[in-house]
Design a protein around this motif. Structure first.
Motif, PDB file in Angstrom:
ATOM      1  N   SER A 137     106.533  39.628  22.983  1.00  0.00           N
ATOM      2  CA  SER A 137     105.257  38.914  23.000  1.00  0.00           C
ATOM      3  C   SER A 137     105.445  37.462  23.449  1.00  0.00           C
ATOM      4  N   ARG A 144     106.006  37.538  27.315  1.00  0.00           N
ATOM      5  CA  ARG A 144     104.781  37.802  28.075  1.00  0.00           C
ATOM      6  C   ARG A 144     103.835  36.614  28.025  1.00  0.00           C
ATOM      7  N   ARG A 145     103.714  35.995  26.854  1.00  0.00           N
ATOM      8  CA  ARG A 145     102.827  34.843  26.722  1.00  0.00           C
ATOM      9  C   ARG A 145     103.274  33.710  27.635  1.00  0.00           C
ATOM     10  N   GLY A 181     104.542  45.705  23.751  1.00  0.00           N
ATOM     11  CA  GLY A 181     103.151  45.620  23.336  1.00  0.00           C
ATOM     12  C   GLY A 181     102.289  45.380  24.560  1.00  0.00           C
ATOM     13  N   VAL A 182     100.992  45.248  24.360  1.00  0.00           N
ATOM     14  CA  VAL A 182     100.075  45.062  25.486  1.00  0.00           C
ATOM     15  C   VAL A 182      99.386  43.705  25.439  1.00  0.00           C
ATOM     16  N   SER A 183      99.761  42.868  24.493  1.00  0.00           N
ATOM     17  CA  SER A 183      99.104  41.572  24.370  1.00  0.00           C
ATOM     18  C   SER A 183      99.420  40.691  25.570  1.00  0.00           C
ATOM     19  N   VAL A 184      98.368  40.139  26.174  1.00  0.00           N
ATOM     20  CA  VAL A 184      98.501  39.204  27.297  1.00  0.00           C
ATOM     21  C   VAL A 184      97.634  37.998  26.965  1.00  0.00           C
ATOM     22  N   VAL A 185      98.273  36.885  26.669  1.00  0.00           N
ATOM     23  CA  VAL A 185      97.561  35.720  26.169  1.00  0.00           C
ATOM     24  C   VAL A 185      97.926  34.487  26.976  1.00  0.00           C
ATOM     25  N   ASP A 218      98.327  30.753  26.705  1.00  0.00           N
ATOM     26  CA  ASP A 218      98.562  29.886  25.549  1.00  0.00           C
ATOM     27  C   ASP A 218      98.913  28.478  26.010  1.00  0.00           C
TER      28      ASP A 218
END
Length: 413
Positions: free
Chosen positions: A99, A102-103, A211-215, A217
């Motif tokens: 995570s 990706r962030r 995971g699939v979280s795309v944020v 930030d």
């Protein structure tokens, strides 16, 4: 305010090694793998440049290098200190690696739009624009994976990716033959870079895509800024004297100085090869362990430079035929040595969230380097420039050593 990452912060993380878990042979194997990763990149660059120059011309390669420099500088800015920032973040919370990665990539990658606008402003259109944008995107993704390689210590993946990419680029260039032009060199290099990226993404897909979280930030940009500034100032510390030399001395002296400086910067890089693979243990170890590491590495640096001076004489004077005096070679050794003591202490300060202090010290060192080089280069030539760079390196070592001894400051507010 620096936000501390949630989750586990110590060596109790499942599957993670603690500092005492590594045997001597394990450390040797890790350093060897990291060394191979560092060596394969310049080797690949040499092969590609040789193929282009031998099959086309030095002019074609020179025109490509101009584009390469612009792309490299752009990617350096888009990277925005993510390497050092994420190394510390992964060490504090290994379970959040995917995570966090990706962030960081999504946040920084959003600014590719600005880079594309810059390409359009420079007059790129059509195929040139498309291949340049593809080049930037692939280079940004490839750079983002280097921190994962280092943290997981799967150096074989990095070496394999470089070999695959080199094969793709080389085969394409050889297939074109003597009709190679700059546009085709760009295509061959970009496709090789995409191949490298594909190998890395395939190897690390289970880690970085857990995971699939795309944020997006913006906090990441703020917290990584000191690392970016430290890297930029470090670039100035190591290159400012060369810039002044380029504007002051003759072409022959400029060439000799660049070769001399490159040799001893390569000697400096041995410190990073020895230290960076073990940062996840370093960030969890007591501060006293970091200080012991700094003393050991500095002693090792002395031993390395005892060998490096005669090696420099062999390479620079015998092979290159530069006929540099012993004074310059000894100055080069003095230039390289401080990094061996500074590097572990810099990471100790990063551990305490004092990266802003490191950035300020680095900019001060760069300023000293520039001023002293301007003063010394005309009366003393190359020796004056190298003496200026050496002074800046030792002053930076003193500043970092003093800061890490301040036990009353553990974290930035």
């Amino acid at each position: 305010m620096t936000q501390h990452l949630p989750g586990t912060t110590g060596s109790e993380s499942a599957g993670e090694e603690v500092p005492d878990a590594l045997t001597t042979w394990a450390r040797v194997w890790i350093v060897a793998g990291n060394g191979a990763r560092h060596v394969i990149v310049p080797l690949a660059n040499f092969v590609v440049s040789y193929v282009v120059i031998s099959m086309a011309s030095a002019e074609v390669w020179g025109e490509f290098v101009v584009r390469l420099v612009v792309v490299t500088l752009t990617v350096h800015i888009l990277a925005w200190g993510n390497h050092e920032y994420l190394l510390r973040a992964f060490s504090r919370d290994p379970g959040a690696l995917g995570s966090l990665w990706r962030r960081s990539l999504v946040t920084r990658g959003s600014f590719l739009v600005v880079a594309v606008a810059g390409c359009v402003a420079l007059g790129l259109r059509g195929g040139d624009l498309g291949w340049t944008v593809l080049w930037l995107a692939a280079a940004l993704g490839h750079q983002a994976l280097t921190v994962v390689v280092l943290f997981t210590r799967r150096f074989g993946v990095a070496v394999s990716a470089e070999v695959v990419g080199l094969l793709v680029t080389t085969v394409l260039l050889l297939s074109r033959g003597p009709t190679i032009d700059v546009a085709f060199v760009v295509k061959a290099v970009v496709l090789g870079l995409i191949a490298r990226l594909a190998v890395g993404l395939a190897a690390y897909s289970r880690v970085i895509f857990d995971g699939v979280s795309v944020v997006f930030d913006p906090r990441h940009l703020v917290e990584a800024t000191p690392f970016f500034l430290t890297g930029f100032s470090g670039l100035l510390v190591s290159k400012a004297d060369l810039l002044v030399v380029t504007a002051t001395l003759s072409h022959a002296e400029i060439g000799a100085y660049q070769v001399l400086l490159s040799f001893f910067i390569a000697v400096q890089s041995l410190a990073a090869i020895a230290v960076t693979p073990f940062l996840r243990e370093f960030y969890r170890a007591p501060d006293d362990a970091g200080r012991r590491e700094a003393r050991r590495l500095l002693a090792a640096g002395v031993a390395v430079l005892v060998v490096a001076v005669p090696a420099a004489h062999l390479v620079l004077n015998r092979i290159y035929g530069l006929d540099l005096p012993l004074t310059l070679l000894v100055l080069g050794a003095c230039y390289s040595l401080p990094v061996y003591g500074t590097l572990p202490m810099v990471y100790l300060l990063y551990k305490r969230d004092r990266e802003r202090d490191v950035a300020l010290a680095s900019f001060a060192g760069a300023a000293v380097n520039i001023v002293l080089t301007i003063i010394l280069v005309r009366p003393f030539g190359m020796a004056g420039a190298l003496a200026a760079g050496t002074t800046a390196q030792w002053l930076l070592w003193g500043a970092i050593w003093g800061m890490q001894r301040d036990r009353n400051v553990s974290r930035s507010p």
